[in-house]
Scaffold this active site. Structure first.
Site, PDB file in Angstrom:
ATOM      1  N   CYS A   1      -0.309   4.227   2.256  1.00 12.72           N
ATOM      2  CA  CYS A   1      -0.436   4.149   3.711  1.00 12.72           C
ATOM      3  C   CYS A   1      -0.249   2.710   4.181  1.00 12.72           C
ATOM      4  O   CYS A   1       0.874   2.237   4.283  1.00 12.72           O
ATOM      5  CB  CYS A   1      -1.780   4.712   4.167  1.00 12.72           C
ATOM      6  SG  CYS A   1      -1.926   4.898   5.944  1.00 12.72           S
ATOM      7  N   SER A   2      -1.356   1.996   4.433  1.00 14.45           N
ATOM      8  CA  SER A   2      -1.231   0.697   5.098  1.00 14.45           C
ATOM      9  C   SER A   2      -2.402  -0.237   4.828  1.00 14.45           C
ATOM     10  O   SER A   2      -2.630  -1.155   5.612  1.00 14.45           O
ATOM     11  CB  SER A   2      -1.129   0.928   6.606  1.00 14.45           C
ATOM     12  OG  SER A   2      -2.269   1.646   7.047  1.00 14.45           O
ATOM     13  N   CYS A   3      -3.162  -0.024   3.760  1.00 17.86           N
ATOM     14  CA  CYS A   3      -4.340  -0.867   3.521  1.00 17.86           C
ATOM     15  C   CYS A   3      -3.936  -2.323   3.354  1.00 17.86           C
ATOM     16  O   CYS A   3      -2.919  -2.634   2.705  1.00 17.86           O
ATOM     17  CB  CYS A   3      -5.119  -0.369   2.308  1.00 17.86           C
ATOM     18  SG  CYS A   3      -5.994   1.174   2.677  1.00 17.86           S
TER      19      CYS A   3
ATOM     20  N   CYS B   1       0.888  -1.161   0.000  1.00 16.18           N
ATOM     21  CA  CYS B   1       0.000   0.000   0.000  1.00 16.18           C
ATOM     22  C   CYS B   1       0.925   1.210   0.000  1.00 16.18           C
ATOM     23  O   CYS B   1       1.480   1.574   1.029  1.00 16.18           O
ATOM     24  CB  CYS B   1      -0.911   0.025   1.225  1.00 16.18           C
ATOM     25  SG  CYS B   1      -1.962   1.513   1.269  1.00 16.18           S
TER      26      CYS B   1
END
Lengths: 103, 232
Positions: free
Chosen positions: B137-139, B134
């Site tokens: 971010c952090s999905c 991702c």
């Protein structure tokens, strides 16, 4: 330059640190706090992202993952008039005093 | 997580803003907030706690609500994804269903996605290796893999996964055949990915439960292979 959060392909030679840190309670609490706020309609995941992506680039670079969440939650709650910055300032100071941290 | 497992909610005096427990010279935990000496309680941490406390006081959220979510979040673990992969390895009908109707199949299997996000399941083969990132971010498919590891959220992974995925895999111990095509997929809040790693050789006749023990988390992100039998 792309925006600070848009990291794909940024030039870096940094190796990937595979060590996991042990989550602090406040990090677990902040993650789930955001979910509760979402369930009540105060901020959805897109607003979380918008809040994170609007963090000052210098802070974005130096803050930890859930510090960025905290900043985003604050942006949304203040923007929506749920809390004021002064309320948060005062309570954060009170908490730090309660636990013996310098304000 | 902290060692004080009997801690109650946020407002109990035993609550600590950090998971680290301070101990005195005799090894007994002592009761000031157990924040790491080198980090302390950061400004953003105290502001998050302040916002929570204020909203509970105002009655906007209930006192135990956040703790209930923390409990629910703790049930999201990589073995959830591993059971699906092991079933896909064992049951061709299920494999097809998981690949063709991933969201429905994941939900039918009892794993409800966060934010109602869609999910795509990708199968690694000798010809194609999928790797998930991702970049923004952090999905991540948390209902199947638990919270994303720190490295997945790191700037270096988010940057380098795109430009040099083979070098990244190599850092994780996976040396791909140069003929294998690499496809990097970028997650977002509406769409998450689960990778089915290649089934290791020497596992004919293994039960789903046995197979699931080989499906390590990183293999379902696509940065590693499944664990070889007998190597743990």
């Amino acid at each position: 330059m792309p925006a600070v959060h848009d990291r794909g392909g940024w030039p870096t030679d940094d190796s990937i640190d595979r060590e996991e840190h042990e989550w602090a309670d406040w990090e677990r609490q902040t993650q789930s706090f955001r979910t509760v706020l979402d369930s009540k309609g105060f901020m959805n995941v897109d607003e979380l992202r918008r809040g994170i992506e609007s963090i000052d680039p210098a802070e974005y670079e130096t803050s930890t993952y859930f510090e960025r969440w905290s900043a985003s939650i604050e942006t949304m709650l203040v923007e929506k008039g749920v809390l004021t910055i002064k309320e948060i300032d005062d309570r954060a100071k009170a908490l730090r005093d309660r636990w013996g941290y310098p304000s | 997580m902290s060692e004080d497992k009997d801690r109650g909610g946020f407002f109990d005096t035993g609550w600590r803003p950090s998971g680290d427990v301070h101990r005195d010279e005799d090894g007994r935990p002592h009761d000031h907030p157990g924040v790491r000496e080198d980090v302390g309680l950061g400004v953003r941490a105290s502001r998050a706690l302040a916002m929570h406390e204020l909203l509970v006081e105002k009655g906007v959220i209930g006192e135990g609500e956040v703790d209930e979510v923390i409990e629910a979040v703790s049930k999201r673990v990589p073995s959830n994804g591993a059971t699906l992969v092991a079933k896909a390895w064992s049951d061709p009908e299920f494999r097809t269903k998981l690949l063709e109707h991933p969201k429905e199949t994941v939900i039918e299997s009892g794993f409800v996605p966060e934010h109602n996000a869609d999910i795509i399941v990708l199968e690694n083969t000798p010809e194609v290796q999928h790797m998930v990132v991702c970049t923004l971010c952090s999905c991540y498919p948390t209902q199947l893999l638990g919270p994303p590891p720190d490295w997945y959220k790191s700037f270096s992974y988010r940057s380098r996964a795109v430009t040099e995925p083979r070098a990244v895999m190599s850092e994780f111990g996976l040396e791909l055949d140069e003929k294998t095509e690499v496809r990097v997929v970028d997650s977002n809040s509406e769409l998450r990915f689960l990778v089915i790693p290649r089934r290791p050789d020497g596992t004919d006749g293994w039960s789903e439960e046995q197979l699931a023990t080989l499906v390590n988390r990183n293999s379902m992100i696509g940065v590693s292979a499944a664990t070889e039998p007998g190597t743990d």
